[in-house]
Write an enzyme that holds these catalytic residues in place. Sequence first.
Site, PDB file in Angstrom:
ATOM      1  CB  SER A  82     -31.764  56.337  57.928  1.00  0.00           C
ATOM      2  OG  SER A  82     -32.004  55.005  57.651  1.00  0.00           O
ATOM      3  CG  ASP A 125     -33.868  51.965  64.009  1.00  0.00           C
ATOM      4  OD1 ASP A 125     -34.447  51.238  63.185  1.00  0.00           O
ATOM      5  OD2 ASP A 125     -33.185  52.949  63.695  1.00  0.00           O
ATOM      6  CG  HIS A 185     -35.299  53.944  61.069  1.00  0.00           C
ATOM      7  ND1 HIS A 185     -33.957  53.880  61.364  1.00  0.00           N
ATOM      8  CD2 HIS A 185     -35.380  54.374  59.785  1.00  0.00           C
ATOM      9  CE1 HIS A 185     -33.263  54.256  60.307  1.00  0.00           C
ATOM     10  NE2 HIS A 185     -34.099  54.570  59.335  1.00  0.00           N
TER      11      HIS A 185
HETATM   12  C1  LIG Z   1     -35.032  51.416  53.099  1.00  0.00           C
HETATM   13  C2  LIG Z   1     -34.594  52.086  54.342  1.00  0.00           C
HETATM   14  O1  LIG Z   1     -35.354  52.223  55.273  1.00  0.00           O
HETATM   15  N1  LIG Z   1     -33.328  52.449  54.413  1.00  0.00           N
HETATM   16  C3  LIG Z   1     -32.784  53.062  55.573  1.00  0.00           C
HETATM   17  C4  LIG Z   1     -31.357  52.689  55.728  1.00  0.00           C
HETATM   18  C5  LIG Z   1     -33.013  54.541  55.441  1.00  0.00           C
HETATM   19  O2  LIG Z   1     -32.145  55.275  55.045  1.00  0.00           O
HETATM   20  N2  LIG Z   1     -34.256  54.936  55.680  1.00  0.00           N
HETATM   21  C6  LIG Z   1     -34.736  56.239  55.321  1.00  0.00           C
HETATM   22  C7  LIG Z   1     -35.935  56.110  54.443  1.00  0.00           C
HETATM   23  C8  LIG Z   1     -35.099  57.086  56.501  1.00  0.00           C
HETATM   24  O3  LIG Z   1     -35.113  58.311  56.333  1.00  0.00           O
HETATM   25  O4  LIG Z   1     -35.368  56.534  57.554  1.00  0.00           O
END
Ligand SMILES: CC(=O)N[C@@H](C)C(=O)N[C@@H](C)C(=O)O
Length: 747
Positions: A602, A690, A722
């Site tokens: 992410s 995702d 995700h």
């Molecule tokens: C707020 C969020 O979900 N941001 C994503 C881009 C991200 O980096 N998520 C993290 C929390 C993860 O580890 O999935």
Amino acid sequence: MMFSRRIPLHRLLSRCAVMDSKVLREAAEIAQLYRDQCRFPALCRADVGPVITSRYGGQYCNVYTEWTQRDLERNENVKFCRQYIVFHDDKSVVYSGPSGNCTEIKGELLSVDSPSGDMKAVLRESTIKGEDKQFLEIWHKNRKLKCLNLTTLSKHGKVYEDDQFGCMVWSHSETHLLYVAEKKRPKTESYFQGPETGLLADEEETIKTDKKEETVLGQQFEYYEDWGEALVNKSSPVLCVLDIEGSNITVLEGIPANISPGQAFWAPNDTGLVFVGWWHEPFRLGLKYCANRRSSLFYVDLASGKCEQLSSNSSAVCSPRLSPDLCRIVYMECGVFGPHQQCNRLCMYDWYTKQTSVVVDVVQRAREDGFTGIYSSMLSPRCWSADSQRVLMSCAQRCRKDLLVVDTSTGEVTSLTSQSEEGSWNLLNIHRDLMVVSCSSPNCPPDLRVGFLPEKGSESKMSWVTLEETQPQADISWQTLNFSPPPEEDNSQYPGLDFNAILLKPKEMTAGSKLPLIVMPHGGPHSVLVSEWFLSTAVLCKMGFSVLLVNYRGSLGFGQDNILSLPGNIGTQDVKDVQLAVDSVLKQGDFDKQKIAVVGGSHGGFLACHLIGQYPEFYKACVARNPVTNLASMIGSTDIPDWCMVEAGYEYNTDIHLEPAILEQMLNKSPIKHVSKVKTPVLLMLGEDDKRVPSKQGIEYYRALKALQVPVRLLWYPGNNHSLSKVDAESDGFMNTALWIIQHLSL
Ligand SMILES: CC(=O)N[C@@H](C)C(=O)N[C@@H](C)C(=O)O
């Protein structure tokens, strides 16, 4: 001759042995190590039963725990329970031990004991003749008193079992049960394929009259917005109340049409319901990991149906918890939009005076006593001391999760664990001052402990009794490292901030050998890696890798200024912080500078891709899970478009109009901007479902690398979102990560 004559063969061989670190390379052996480490379960719930006084005057209670464990053979996460009996006097545990063995829990989506402990309610899912059905069961003593087929009753859609909205709560009187479900949707049919087709006119008329109220035509393809990542098909939650005696379900009315309710509980005296309501107009945005969605505390009166707003109109709230004396509600509050997770305010609403007070305010910078603010995403199901004076929570303080006690009358915060040598602490529950907690560290899987909350002022006398021991991993060592950016990398708006990292190393290092290093920045970016047990880092370390977990500026747990320093500076400040941490660690001299890999998911994947673009010679392998690669293309497809705006340095409004300059800035801050410099072989792992960072982000990067002839491999995980957390995806992802790094670090 193969070897130079100047170095004798035996000397050369022994030098190779010294220089080479010992990393496990065989796939079968790595898989066995992973399988072994998977056997440590994680605690997901604990309940303390009512206190029973025995004939001889002794007091005891039952502690019910639920655990999860990956079952690689069955390819699922199994959930099981284990119970313990705890004999105690008023303030200490006298004797404790397990009562029976573990029992696997199947099909239970939610379960909760009644306050007296006499009854239990269970929401169960079962597949009957290929169809998923939900049942609500009421158990009493040794029997199932009731079983309602919620699917057939069709008063509402599926019951919510998630942490965000979901709840199942007994009324104080134990006569009613409250839960959240999806609003019933009309039955719909096509204009052309309904039962009317081919019928005679009078037959048609009969059917139409019978079905008039139930079936609407032409709405099969209606789009229902949902609440995004991990909350798909959750669109319009409703509060539902079951009258247990009459088996009657009422779907509550009176909640404003622009509000989605969740996290509900019974008001004092069962006069009504208190809940968190999220505004969903003009449209819903993703909620997971996003505590910054406009929401408020509400009360709906059951007699009048009147709904009242109890907290601010312009904040985001979560985790309301009623005190044992039923007089006050504490909850957490933060700003709307802006960073997706922030330092919280702990607020308190007095039920009788209707006054709200801020118990603990946002902390901009760490206080002198070290307190950095409240960062919990959720309070434990019960969090109050027995006298309704103090509130307990587990909370990140820099890279360690501590147990904090807040005095609600003074706002004073005391740590119960800051003096302990161990890693991180999780509060699972507290009842009548008996706390159930779990402790773990990077080299020690979670254990289970109980202990009584000491009197105010005696918090340092905290003593724990272990109910479930664990197995420390003596071959892993870890330490915390602190970093201060050099002047040229200081943030002029938020000067003087620091950050930290956790370094894991195999304990046994061959003298003179150099370790390969895997760098792992976290996602978010407003999240934190605390010193707790992680399966993957433990296995990598046992394989012979060193692992560096970096909490760059912007992470949670360091004060609100630290968080606010990052939006607008992603792709530079966070990237440089990670690189500074790596460069500093390399100065220790234990690491092989030619054997450094970077892994992230992410926003952590965003950083991994940035690092290989901005430091093209440095990293020899990269693994990116669902990485953000281009904010400009992500904004139109993610469930959190506000994230793209805010992290790129803009304010977000729901009626925002994208300007070319905004898109340009987003592109400039994205890893794709640096892709032409990449030399590092990249392994991409993408979840087909995702909604947060849509797989097209990874594919965009994959195509760019292919065109540049940089080695790239893409792993595609259908049915995964995700988190890529289904057992087969997670284990396959781990194996391929390890083997990719071994291959490209030439180990
Ligand atoms: C707020 C969020 O979900 N941001 C994503 C881009 C991200 O980096 N998520 C993290 C929390 C993860 O580890 O999935």
